[in-house]
Design a protein around this motif. Structure first.
Motif, short mmCIF file in Angstrom:
data_model
loop_
_atom_site.label_atom_id
_atom_site.label_comp_id
_atom_site.label_asym_id
_atom_site.label_seq_id
_atom_site.Cartn_x
_atom_site.Cartn_y
_atom_site.Cartn_z
N ALA A 196 38.87 40.41 42.11
CA ALA A 196 40.09 40.76 41.38
C ALA A 196 40.91 39.54 40.97
CB ALA A 196 40.96 41.70 42.23
N ILE A 197 40.52 38.37 41.44
CA ILE A 197 41.26 37.15 41.12
C ILE A 197 40.64 36.53 39.87
CG2 ILE A 197 41.96 34.86 41.93
CD1 ILE A 197 41.83 36.03 44.81
N LYS A 198 41.38 36.64 38.77
CA LYS A 198 40.86 36.19 37.47
C LYS A 198 41.96 35.44 36.72
CE LYS A 198 38.04 40.34 37.06
NZ LYS A 198 38.53 41.39 37.91
N LYS A 199 41.53 34.45 35.96
CA LYS A 199 42.48 33.72 35.09
C LYS A 199 43.03 34.70 34.07
CE LYS A 199 40.83 29.04 35.48
NZ LYS A 199 40.40 27.83 34.79
N GLN A 200 44.32 34.56 33.79
CA GLN A 200 44.99 35.43 32.81
C GLN A 200 45.01 34.72 31.45
OE1 GLN A 200 45.91 38.63 33.86
NE2 GLN A 200 44.72 37.82 35.56
N ASP A 201 44.83 35.51 30.43
CA ASP A 201 44.82 34.95 29.05
C ASP A 201 46.23 34.83 28.51
OD1 ASP A 201 42.04 34.90 29.08
OD2 ASP A 201 41.94 36.97 28.40
#
Length: 162
Positions: A157-162
């Motif tokens: 669930a830990i993802k870079k945000q655009d």
């Protein structure tokens, strides 16, 4: 299992001010709570009990995600203020990078339903006014496949945000 979910909710309470009286902020919090968290959960080990919350009855384990109306800096302050909470023993906390994302973390131990639990809490910024809280809890000494499944789910669930 209700007590186990209650303990998980206590972690969320660290970051969400329950005494907030601003109606607009409360409405935003309710809206965020209903937002789906993109998280990969091993469905052979965990079942969904409500949106963004997955449990295993035996051994006892929980995976939970929730968007919270909090800035990253405020979340960081609240984490630091609550490291001496009596409800659980904090074993480690701070900031680290996971999947290229700066994440607040807190690891600790608690007890629910007479069961000793290992706890992991992650929090990271989604936008300037929103963070994603991720919580994983599992029985101390649980079979490695459960602790691995919790770690995999939280990290997914830990993802870079655009």
């Amino acid at each position: 299992m209700k007590k186990l979910l209650f303990v998980a909710a206590l972690f969320i309470g660290l970051f969400v001010n329950a005494q907030e009286t601003d109606t607009e902020k409360q409405a935003r919090a309710m809206e965020l709570m209903s937002k789906k968290v993109e998280i990969t959960v091993d469905e052979a080990l965990f079942k969904a009990v409500m949106q963004n919350t997955y449990v295993s009855e035996s051994p006892k384990a929980v995976i939970m995600g929730m968007y919270v109306p909090e800035t990253f800096e405020n979340a960081k302050k609240k984490l630091e203020e609550n490291t001496e909470d009596q409800k659980f023993e904090v074993t480690d906390h701070g900031e680290k990078e996971i999947n290229g994302v700066k994440v607040l973390y807190m690891y600790g131990k608690s007890t629910a339903e007479g069961v000793a639990l290992d706890n992991k809490v992650y929090c990271y910024e989604i936008d300037k006014d929103t963070c994603l809280m991720l919580i994983g809890m599992y029985e101390v000494g649980v079979d490695k496949k459960y602790s691995d499944a919790v770690n995999t789910a939280l990290n997914s669930a830990i993802k870079k945000q655009d």
